[in-house]
Design a protein around this motif. Structure first.
Motif, PDB file in Angstrom:
ATOM      1  N   VAL A   1     -28.250 -69.836  -0.755  1.00 57.86           N
ATOM      2  CA  VAL A   1     -29.427 -69.694   0.116  1.00 57.86           C
ATOM      3  C   VAL A   1     -29.504 -68.229   0.586  1.00 57.86           C
ATOM      4  CG1 VAL A   1     -30.420 -70.323   2.362  1.00 57.86           C
ATOM      5  CG2 VAL A   1     -29.419 -72.105   0.895  1.00 57.86           C
ATOM      6  N   LEU A   2     -28.368 -67.707   1.018  1.00 57.93           N
ATOM      7  CA  LEU A   2     -28.346 -66.325   1.516  1.00 57.93           C
ATOM      8  C   LEU A   2     -28.648 -65.326   0.397  1.00 57.93           C
ATOM      9  CD1 LEU A   2     -25.342 -66.318   4.030  1.00 57.93           C
ATOM     10  CD2 LEU A   2     -27.785 -66.615   4.463  1.00 57.93           C
ATOM     11  N   ALA A   3     -28.075 -65.584  -0.774  1.00 63.65           N
ATOM     12  CA  ALA A   3     -28.322 -64.673  -1.903  1.00 63.65           C
ATOM     13  C   ALA A   3     -29.808 -64.697  -2.273  1.00 63.65           C
ATOM     14  CB  ALA A   3     -27.464 -65.078  -3.088  1.00 63.65           C
ATOM     15  N   THR A   4     -30.413 -65.895  -2.217  1.00 59.36           N
ATOM     16  CA  THR A   4     -31.843 -66.017  -2.552  1.00 59.36           C
ATOM     17  C   THR A   4     -32.692 -65.293  -1.498  1.00 59.36           C
ATOM     18  OG1 THR A   4     -31.321 -68.172  -3.508  1.00 59.36           O
ATOM     19  CG2 THR A   4     -33.640 -67.699  -3.157  1.00 59.36           C
ATOM     20  N   PHE A   5     -32.252 -65.361  -0.254  1.00 61.84           N
ATOM     21  CA  PHE A   5     -32.992 -64.658   0.809  1.00 61.84           C
ATOM     22  C   PHE A   5     -32.978 -63.143   0.578  1.00 61.84           C
ATOM     23  CE2 PHE A   5     -33.054 -62.990   5.343  1.00 61.84           C
ATOM     24  CZ  PHE A   5     -34.432 -63.095   5.461  1.00 61.84           C
ATOM     25  N   ARG A   6     -31.796 -62.629   0.244  1.00 60.33           N
ATOM     26  CA  ARG A   6     -31.701 -61.179  -0.013  1.00 60.33           C
ATOM     27  C   ARG A   6     -32.622 -60.797  -1.176  1.00 60.33           C
ATOM     28  NH1 ARG A   6     -26.156 -62.028   1.247  1.00 60.33           N
ATOM     29  NH2 ARG A   6     -25.692 -62.463  -0.940  1.00 60.33           N
ATOM     30  N   LEU A   7     -32.575 -61.610  -2.216  1.00 56.97           N
ATOM     31  CA  LEU A   7     -33.380 -61.314  -3.405  1.00 56.97           C
ATOM     32  C   LEU A   7     -34.885 -61.414  -3.078  1.00 56.97           C
ATOM     33  CD1 LEU A   7     -32.973 -60.737  -6.473  1.00 56.97           C
ATOM     34  CD2 LEU A   7     -33.291 -63.187  -6.850  1.00 56.97           C
ATOM     35  N   ALA A   8     -35.256 -62.440  -2.315  1.00 59.19           N
ATOM     36  CA  ALA A   8     -36.676 -62.621  -1.963  1.00 59.19           C
ATOM     37  C   ALA A   8     -37.183 -61.420  -1.170  1.00 59.19           C
ATOM     38  CB  ALA A   8     -36.855 -63.902  -1.144  1.00 59.19           C
ATOM     39  N   ARG A   9     -36.353 -60.941  -0.250  1.00 52.71           N
ATOM     40  CA  ARG A   9     -36.798 -59.788   0.549  1.00 52.71           C
ATOM     41  C   ARG A   9     -37.034 -58.575  -0.338  1.00 52.71           C
ATOM     42  NH1 ARG A   9     -35.208 -58.688   6.305  1.00 52.71           N
ATOM     43  NH2 ARG A   9     -33.423 -57.588   5.461  1.00 52.71           N
ATOM     44  N   SER A  10     -36.123 -58.379  -1.286  1.00 57.83           N
ATOM     45  CA  SER A  10     -36.297 -57.170  -2.081  1.00 57.83           C
ATOM     46  C   SER A  10     -37.371 -57.351  -3.159  1.00 57.83           C
ATOM     47  CB  SER A  10     -34.963 -56.683  -2.659  1.00 57.83           C
ATOM     48  OG  SER A  10     -34.568 -57.537  -3.697  1.00 57.83           O
ATOM     49  N   CYS A  11     -37.492 -58.531  -3.759  1.00 59.93           N
ATOM     50  CA  CYS A  11     -38.486 -58.700  -4.835  1.00 59.93           C
ATOM     51  C   CYS A  11     -39.891 -58.951  -4.294  1.00 59.93           C
ATOM     52  CB  CYS A  11     -38.140 -59.889  -5.724  1.00 59.93           C
ATOM     53  SG  CYS A  11     -36.685 -59.695  -6.714  1.00 59.93           S
ATOM     54  N   LEU A  12     -39.998 -59.682  -3.179  1.00 63.50           N
ATOM     55  CA  LEU A  12     -41.330 -60.102  -2.731  1.00 63.50           C
ATOM     56  C   LEU A  12     -41.905 -59.182  -1.655  1.00 63.50           C
ATOM     57  CD1 LEU A  12     -40.639 -63.948  -2.662  1.00 63.50           C
ATOM     58  CD2 LEU A  12     -41.820 -62.644  -4.433  1.00 63.50           C
ATOM     59  N   GLY A  13     -41.016 -58.512  -0.948  1.00 65.46           N
ATOM     60  CA  GLY A  13     -41.440 -57.505   0.043  1.00 65.46           C
ATOM     61  C   GLY A  13     -42.542 -57.984   0.954  1.00 65.46           C
ATOM     62  N   GLU A  14     -43.664 -57.242   0.939  1.00 61.06           N
ATOM     63  CA  GLU A  14     -44.739 -57.483   1.915  1.00 61.06           C
ATOM     64  C   GLU A  14     -45.478 -58.798   1.709  1.00 61.06           C
ATOM     65  OE1 GLU A  14     -44.996 -55.671  -0.761  1.00 61.06           O
ATOM     66  OE2 GLU A  14     -46.913 -56.261  -1.615  1.00 61.06           O
ATOM     67  N   ILE A  15     -45.328 -59.448   0.564  1.00 59.07           N
ATOM     68  CA  ILE A  15     -46.078 -60.712   0.385  1.00 59.07           C
ATOM     69  C   ILE A  15     -45.294 -61.952   0.828  1.00 59.07           C
ATOM     70  CG2 ILE A  15     -47.590 -59.801  -1.444  1.00 59.07           C
ATOM     71  CD1 ILE A  15     -45.918 -61.551  -3.440  1.00 59.07           C
ATOM     72  N   LEU A  16     -44.036 -61.759   1.190  1.00 56.81           N
ATOM     73  CA  LEU A  16     -43.232 -62.903   1.655  1.00 56.81           C
ATOM     74  C   LEU A  16     -43.745 -63.352   3.028  1.00 56.81           C
ATOM     75  CD1 LEU A  16     -40.697 -64.711   1.223  1.00 56.81           C
ATOM     76  CD2 LEU A  16     -39.366 -62.933   2.360  1.00 56.81           C
ATOM     77  N   SER A  17     -44.231 -64.608   3.139  1.00 58.36           N
ATOM     78  CA  SER A  17     -44.759 -65.021   4.451  1.00 58.36           C
ATOM     79  C   SER A  17     -43.954 -66.150   5.093  1.00 58.36           C
ATOM     80  CB  SER A  17     -46.241 -65.395   4.359  1.00 58.36           C
ATOM     81  OG  SER A  17     -46.488 -66.304   3.333  1.00 58.36           O
ATOM     82  N   SER A  18     -43.127 -66.864   4.347  1.00 58.55           N
ATOM     83  CA  SER A  18     -42.229 -67.857   4.954  1.00 58.55           C
ATOM     84  C   SER A  18     -40.990 -68.016   4.096  1.00 58.55           C
ATOM     85  CB  SER A  18     -42.891 -69.239   5.015  1.00 58.55           C
ATOM     86  OG  SER A  18     -43.819 -69.307   6.043  1.00 58.55           O
TER      87      SER A  18
END
Ligand code: FAD
Ligand code: 2HG
Ligand code: ZN
Length: 511
Positions: A279-296
Motif C-alpha cells: 500500500v505504501l509503495a503504491t502511494f509513493r508511486l502514485a504521487r510520483s506518476c500521477l502528480g497533480e491529477i491524483l485526487s483521492s
C-alpha cells in the motif's frame, strides 16, 4: 499489463443516510447520555419555561419552534445512535438576525444552546447532553451568489453539501470537499468541524478554501468576516476561530467558499494488494506518476470492504479475501492525458508486484459504484450494533499497526470486527471496533490504550471528526497544557457564560 478484471457493474444504489440507519436502532432505544455518563454534572443553566418558548415563538413563529416530544426526538440523538440528549425545544431560524436574537436572549437568560447542522457528526457534538436548546440550521439553506469567474460561492450555513455540489456544477465548478455524509451534512457543520473527507489530498483543508465566514457570538453579536477575497492580511485571521470549533465559539451563519473548476475527466482504479507494505509503495508511486491529477487515495482492509459488500449487497470488484484494497481517483482537464498517466502508473505498479488485481472505471455510474463501496463502510459497520470509533492521524509508516495490535488485545472479548480504513494520503486512519451493544469492559480495554499508543507515535487523537462530547477527556493526548489553557481563555472571551455547546470540545466542567 494491469489486470483489467472488469467490474460486473455493482448495483447502483444511492443509500439515504437517515433512513438506512434509523431502521436498525430507534432513537428511543438509545440510552440517555446523562445516564450512560452518570458522573457528568449539568451546568448551572436555566431550564426552559413556557415564558421562554413564547419569546421564541414571537420571533420565529410557532411552526419553527418544536416542543412536541416526538418532533424533538430525532434532534436529541446522534447519527450513530450512541448519545441522546433530553432537549425540550428545537429552534429553526431562517436568517442571521433570527440567530442573533435567539442567542442574545439565551445569553441574557443563561439558557444553554446546541447548534446543529445535518446531525451527521461522529463524536456526539451535534446533540444536547442534557436539556440544551437545539438551534438547527436546517432552514438556513439559501445560496446567495456564485461567481463563475472567481469560483467563489457564498451561501447560508444550512445548505446541504450535496445540494451545493449540484448548484456549483451548473457553473462548471465543484465543492472543494466531499464526504460520505454529503446528502445530509450542512456546509456550516462542515466548517464547524473542519471536515476533511475524501478529496483533502487534492484540494487541501477548509482552512484554505473557506475564504470567509459570518458567525454569531454567544451574546448575539454578528461577526462579519465574510470576505470573498483570496488575500486579506488585515490583522488576526478571525475566521479560523470558527473553523473546527464545533459550535463552542459561535454559530456560523454564512460562508464564502473557493470552488475549484469541475474536472473534465475523472478515473477511478480499485486495486487489490496483499500487504500494507505494498500500500505504501503504491502511494509513493502514485504521487510520483500521477502528480497533480491524483485526487483521492483511499484505503480499506478486508473486513471494512466486506462489511460494505455484504451489508449493502454491492458487487465486490476484487477477490473477497483481498487483505487490502485501494480506491485511487484521478481528476483533470484532459481525459487522454489522464488515462495515459494512469495506465503507466498501473503498469508500473503491476510490474513491480505492488498490486495483484483491480478494476478501472471512467464512466460516472461505474465510478459511483466503486465509491459506494468506500463510502458505505461507516453505515455498514453500524449494522453490527455498537461501534467504537477512532479517527487518528499517524505517521504514515505506523498507519496500520494499531489495527493488528488491537485485534490481539481484544482476543476473547465479544467484539465482532476490528478493522481499519481511511485516507492514507492524509495519514488518517479510521479504526472501528464493532460489538453487539455498548460494553464498558470492552471500552476499558480499548481506551485509554488506543490514545496512549497514538500519542506515543506522535499522532493526533482526532484527525478530522473533532472532539465533540466523546473525546473531551482525551484531547490532552494531542494538545499541550498551555494550548488547552489558551483555548479556555478564548472560550471565556467569546462565550463568558458558557452557553454555546457546553460539555463539548473543552475538557472539564462547563461554566
Ligand atoms: P452536525 O453533525 O450537525 O454538527 C457537528 C458539530 O458542528 C457539532 O458540534 C455542532 O454543534 C456544530 N455545528 C453544526 N452546524 C453549526 C453551525 N452552523 N455553527 C456552529 N456550529 C455548528 N467527517 C469528515 O471529516 N470526513 C469524512 O469523510 C466524513 N465522512 C462521514 C461519513 C458518514 C457516513 C457520516 C455519517 C459522517 C461522516 N463524517 C465525516 C462526519 C460528519 O459528517 C462531519 O463532521 C460533518 O462535517 C458534520 O456536518 P453536519 O452538518 O452534519 O454537522
Ligand atoms: C470516512 O472517511 C468517514 O468514511 C467516517 O470519516 C469514518 O466512520 C468512520 O470511522
Ligand atoms: Zn474520514
Amino acid at each position: 499489463m494491469f489486470a483489467h478484471n472488469l467490474l460486473k457493474t455493482a448495483r447502483a444504489k444511492h443509500f439515504n443516510l437517515k433512513s438506512f440507519h434509523t431502521s436498525i436502532v430507534t432513537s428511543f432505544d438509545v440510552e440517555l447520555t446523562q445516564v450512560r455518563y452518570s458522573n457528568l454534572k449539568r451546568g448551572k443553566y436555566s431550564s426552559i419555561t413556557d415564558k421562554h418558548i413564547s419569546f421564541f415563538e414571537s420571533i420565529l413563529s410557532k411552526s419553527r419552534v418544536l416542543t412536541d416530544a416526538a418532533d424533538v426526538e430525532s434532534y436529541n440523538v446522534d447519527w450513530l445512535k450512541t448519545v441522546r440528549g433530553a432537549s425540550k425545544a428545537v429552534l429553526k431560524p431562517k436568517t442571521t438576525e433570527e440567530v442573533s436574537a435567539i442567542l442574545r436572549y439565551c445569553n441574557e437568560n443563561v439558557l444553554a444552546v446546541c447548534p446543529q447542522g445535518g446531525n451527521t457528526g461522529l463524536v456526539g457534538g451535534s446533540v444536547p447532553v442534557f436539556d440544551e436548546i437545539v438551534l438547527s440550521t436546517a432552514l438556513m439553506n439559501e445560496v446567495i451568489s456564485i461567481n463563475k469567474t472567481s469560483g467563489v460561492l457564498v451561501c447560508q450555513a444550512g445548505c446541504i453539501l450535496e445540494n451545493l455540489e449540484a448548484k456549483v456544477a451548473e457553473q462548471g465548478l465543484m465543492m472543494p470537499l466531499d464526504l460520505g455524509a454529503k446528502g445530509s451534512c450542512h456546509i456550516g457543520g462542515n466548517i464547524s468541524t473542519n471536515a476533511g473527507g475524501i478529496r483533502l489530498l487534492r484540494y487541501g483543508s477548509l482552512h484554505g478554501s473557506v475564504l470567509g465566514v459570518e458567525a454569531v457570538k454567544a451574546d448575539g453579536t454578528v461577526v462579519d468576516c465574510l470576505s470573498t477575497l483570496k488575500k486579506d492580511n488585515t490583522g488576526y485571521h478571525l475566521k479560523h476561530l470558527f473553523l473546527g470549533s464545533e459550535g463552542t465559539l459561535g454559530v456560523v451563519t454564512k460562508a464564502a467558499i473557493q470552488c475549484p473548476p469541475k474536472p473534465q475527466a475523472v478515473n477511478v482504479a480499485f486495486l487489490a494488494l496483499d500487504s500494507f507494505e505494498n500500500v505504501l509503495a503504491t502511494f509513493r508511486l502514485a504521487r510520483s506518476c500521477l502528480g497533480e491529477i491524483l485526487s483521492s487515495f483511499e484505503f480499506m482492509d478486508c473486513d471494512s470492504l466486506m462489511a460494505a459488500v455484504t451489508r449493502l449487497k454491492l458487487q465486490c470488484p476484487v477477490p473477497e479475501d483481498t487483505p487490502f484494497s485501494l480506491l485511487i481517483e484521478t481528476s483533470g482537464g484532459n481525459s487522454e492525458h489522464d488515462e495515459a498517466k494512469l495506465s503507466l502508473f498501473l503498469d508500473e505498479a503491476t510490474n513491480k508486484g505492488y498490486i495483484n488485481d483491480g478494476t478501472l472505471a471512467s464512466e460516472p455510474s461505474r465510478i459511483k459504484n466503486l465509491w459506494d463501496l468506500r463510502e458505505g463502510i461507516t453505515q455498514s459497520l453500524s449494522c453490527d450494533g455498537y461501534v467504537y470509533k477512532y479517527d487518528i492521524s499517524l505517521p504514515i509508516e505506523h498507519f496500520y499497526d494499531i489495527v493488528d495490535i488491537m485485534k490481539e488485545r481484544l482476543k476473547g472479548t465479544p467484539y465482532i470486527k476490528c478493522c481499519g480504513y481511511g485516507h492514507v494520503g492524509d495519514g488518517n486512519l479510521h479504526l472501528n471496533i464493532t460489538a453487539p451493544s455498548f460494553d464498558r469492559n470492552l471500552l476499558n480495554l480499548i481506551e485509554p490504550f488506543v490514545y496512549e499508543w497514538t500519542s506515543k507515535h506522535r499522532g493526533s487523537v482526532s484527525a478530522e471528526h473533532g472532539i465533540g462530547f466523546k473525546k473531551t477527556g482525551v484531547v490532552h493526548f494531542s494538545k499541550s497544557g498551555e494550548a488547552l489553557k489558551l483555548m479556555a481563555q478564548i472560550k471565556a472571551i467569546m462565550d463568558p457564560k458558557g452557553i454555546l455547546n457546553p460539555y463539548k470540545v473543552l475538557p472539564g466542567d462547563p461554566h
